[in-house]
Design an enzyme around this catalytic site. Structure first.
Site, short mmCIF file in Angstrom:
data_model
loop_
_atom_site.label_atom_id
_atom_site.label_comp_id
_atom_site.label_asym_id
_atom_site.label_seq_id
_atom_site.Cartn_x
_atom_site.Cartn_y
_atom_site.Cartn_z
N LYS A 76 -1.55 14.65 5.07
CA LYS A 76 -1.77 13.92 6.31
C LYS A 76 -0.63 12.94 6.53
O LYS A 76 -0.06 12.48 5.55
CB LYS A 76 -3.11 13.18 6.31
CG LYS A 76 -3.52 12.44 5.02
CD LYS A 76 -2.70 11.33 4.44
CE LYS A 76 -2.34 10.12 5.22
NZ LYS A 76 -1.57 9.13 4.38
N TYR A 135 -7.03 7.39 8.49
CA TYR A 135 -8.32 7.51 7.79
C TYR A 135 -9.46 7.00 8.67
O TYR A 135 -10.58 7.52 8.60
CB TYR A 135 -8.30 6.73 6.47
CG TYR A 135 -7.50 7.42 5.39
CD1 TYR A 135 -8.06 8.45 4.64
CD2 TYR A 135 -6.18 7.05 5.12
CE1 TYR A 135 -7.33 9.09 3.65
CE2 TYR A 135 -5.45 7.68 4.13
CZ TYR A 135 -6.02 8.71 3.40
OH TYR A 135 -5.30 9.34 2.43
P1 NAD Z 1 7.11 9.72 -1.75
O1 NAD Z 1 8.23 9.01 -1.10
O2 NAD Z 1 6.56 9.18 -3.03
O3 NAD Z 1 7.48 11.25 -1.99
C1 NAD Z 1 8.09 12.03 -0.99
C2 NAD Z 1 8.88 13.14 -1.65
O4 NAD Z 1 9.52 13.90 -0.64
C3 NAD Z 1 9.97 12.62 -2.60
O5 NAD Z 1 9.95 13.35 -3.80
C4 NAD Z 1 11.25 12.87 -1.84
O6 NAD Z 1 12.35 13.13 -2.69
C5 NAD Z 1 10.88 14.11 -1.04
N1 NAD Z 1 11.72 14.33 0.13
C6 NAD Z 1 12.12 15.53 0.55
N2 NAD Z 1 12.92 15.43 1.61
C7 NAD Z 1 13.02 14.12 1.89
C8 NAD Z 1 13.72 13.38 2.90
N3 NAD Z 1 14.45 13.99 3.84
N4 NAD Z 1 13.58 12.06 2.89
C9 NAD Z 1 12.84 11.42 1.98
N5 NAD Z 1 12.16 12.07 0.99
C10 NAD Z 1 12.25 13.41 0.96
O7 NAD Z 1 5.92 9.80 -0.66
P2 NAD Z 1 4.41 10.14 -0.94
O8 NAD Z 1 3.65 8.88 -1.06
O9 NAD Z 1 4.30 11.15 -2.02
O10 NAD Z 1 3.98 10.79 0.48
C11 NAD Z 1 4.28 12.14 0.79
C12 NAD Z 1 3.24 12.65 1.81
O11 NAD Z 1 1.95 12.57 1.21
C13 NAD Z 1 3.15 11.83 3.09
O12 NAD Z 1 2.92 12.68 4.18
C14 NAD Z 1 1.96 10.93 2.88
O13 NAD Z 1 1.29 10.55 4.07
C15 NAD Z 1 1.07 11.81 2.02
N6 NAD Z 1 0.16 11.04 1.14
C16 NAD Z 1 -1.15 11.37 1.13
C17 NAD Z 1 -2.02 10.67 0.33
C18 NAD Z 1 -3.47 11.04 0.29
O14 NAD Z 1 -4.26 10.31 -0.31
N7 NAD Z 1 -3.86 12.15 0.87
C19 NAD Z 1 -1.56 9.63 -0.48
C20 NAD Z 1 -0.19 9.33 -0.46
C21 NAD Z 1 0.66 10.05 0.37
#
Ligand code: NAD
Length: 372
Positions: A138, A223
């Site tokens: 999401k 949410y």
């Molecule tokens: P994060 O920054 O920790 O991880 C993102 C990943 O994407 C990194 O490994 C990064 O290297 C990679 N990536 C690939 N291409 C990229 C670019 N062009 N720029 C930046 N990073 C890039 O983020 P996250 O917290 O893991 O969030 C990722 C997704 O998951 C988001 O859509 C977020 O909304 C979602 N999320 C959902 C929940 C949930 O509870 N459902 C919780 C946290 C995050």
């Protein structure tokens, strides 16, 4: 001993009350002998090996029906490290340039896209074109137009599209949904959803409009949008919203810090919600009906979720959300199971339409009417 037996009986009873809950103990371990959802294992490639993917990967170690069999990352070191840790062979490790080749990999059924929001649209469409099912974090996309394109691409490719709505499988949440559906709360009158946290590092992608698509609403306010729909059990027909910003350096143009929004439902029920990147301790749902109420606080964090209703405390067991989610998603993808609260692309699209309307209401000051 007696209390252990009582505990087991209670747990078994609560599991039986939830047809889509697989078997886990109260600590999220999946080795408890309750009726287990059985069937083939969903073989999943994780795309974007960041913070949330780490949590998903750990939780998947306890899954009965889902397994990590592929990895997609732009960082060769991560592919090597994660590949060794989760026993994913080199032939099933990809980068963002070559992951279309996943179409020729018989060991992968689905790709779980866990990258920054702005990348979801193109990545899911590529996954669909490779003939694999897509699970997308999401928000599913940056707006409803993108979301519709993703739904269409998956339909055309004959693959499923699911959104990582882990709360749709959470036992206490489902108990409130069951109570509302059974009429135990009476006619629903009001929902309140408060979702927020104080965001740190000003340089992270979540505060970059190009990658996040917005601000708190895209990340955490979603949410409340989504929760309003599954708690009230209706689709809103109008939206009003107001944006406030205290820090224009940190929250640049197009990146919302705080939005309050209101939703109106066909029955006359209303919702009042708050989405913010500037306040801690905001994780609360409150549902009010003519015969009762339900309160969840915390309501959407990683848990344990806590809750009470007019009948007392909610006692359903805590299960690691992502373990449960991935097992249930395996059942949805492989067995065509229908979850109590949908997690498909249409569900993601409904939220995106409401979020588009919330942003439009903030920009214009006008109430937005929503149509189907
Ligand atoms: P994060 O920054 O920790 O991880 C993102 C990943 O994407 C990194 O490994 C990064 O290297 C990679 N990536 C690939 N291409 C990229 C670019 N062009 N720029 C930046 N990073 C890039 O983020 P996250 O917290 O893991 O969030 C990722 C997704 O998951 C988001 O859509 C977020 O909304 C979602 N999320 C959902 C929940 C949930 O509870 N459902 C919780 C946290 C995050």
């Amino acid at each position: 001993m007696n209390s252990r037996r009582d505990f087991l009986q209670k747990l078994a009873a609560s599991a039986l009350a939830m047809p889509f809950l697989s078997s886990y103990d109260a600590f999220g371990h999946a080795d408890f002998r309750l009726p287990v959802s059985q069937g083939p294992v969903l073989r999943v490639a994780l795309m974007g090996l960041g913070g949330y993917a780490s949590r998903v990967a750990e939780a998947m170690q306890s899954c009965k029906r889902a397994k990590i069999t592929g990895l997609i990352s732009g960082t060769p070191g991560k592919l090597q490290e994660w590949g060794a840790k989760y026993q994913v062979p080199e032939k099933s490790r990809y980068n963002y340039e070559n992951f279309d080749n996943i179409k020729d990999n018989p060991d992968i059924d689905a790709v779980y896209v866990i990258t920054p929001n702005a990348l979801h649209h193109d990545q899911v469409i590529r996954v669909a074109k490779a003939g694999k099912h897509a699970i997308c974090e999401k928000p599913m996309a940056l707006n409803a137009k993108e979301g519709q394109e993703m739904v269409d691409a998956c339909a055309n490719a004959g693959v499923k599209l699911l959104v990582g709505y882990r709360m749709h499988f959470e036992p206490k949440t489902l108990e409130v949904v069951r109570m509302r559906q059974a009429g135990e709360l009476g006619k629903i009158m009001f929902f309140q959803g408060q979702c927020g946290f104080r965001i740190g590092d000003p340089n992270q992608w979540r505060l970059d409009k190009a990658l996040a698509g917005g601000g708190s609403l895209m990340d955490i306010g979603i949410y409340a949008v989504n929760g309003a729909r599954y708690m009230v059990g209706e689709e809103p027909v109008w939206v009003t919203a107001q944006e406030t910003k205290t820090d224009t350096a940190k929250f640049k143009e197009g990146v919302d810090e705080t939005i309050q929004f209101q939703l109106g439902f066909p029955s006359g029920a209303v919702a009042s919600c708050l989405s913010t990147y500037n306040m801690n301790y905001l994780d609360r749902f409150f549902l009010n009906g003519e015969k009762g109420f339900a309160e969840l606080q915390p309501s959407t964090g990683y848990g344990p979720i806590k809750g009470r209703t007019n009948k007392g405390e909610l006692t359903q067991p805590h299960v690691t959300h992502q373990t449960l989610q991935m097992d249930e998603m395996a059942g949805i993808i492989l067995d065509n199971n229908k979850p109590v609260v949908p997690v498909d692309g249409e569900e993601g699209l409904k939220d995106l339409k409401i979020m588009d309307a919330i942003y439009a209401a903030c920009a214009t000051g006008q109430r937005q009417e929503l149509r189907g």
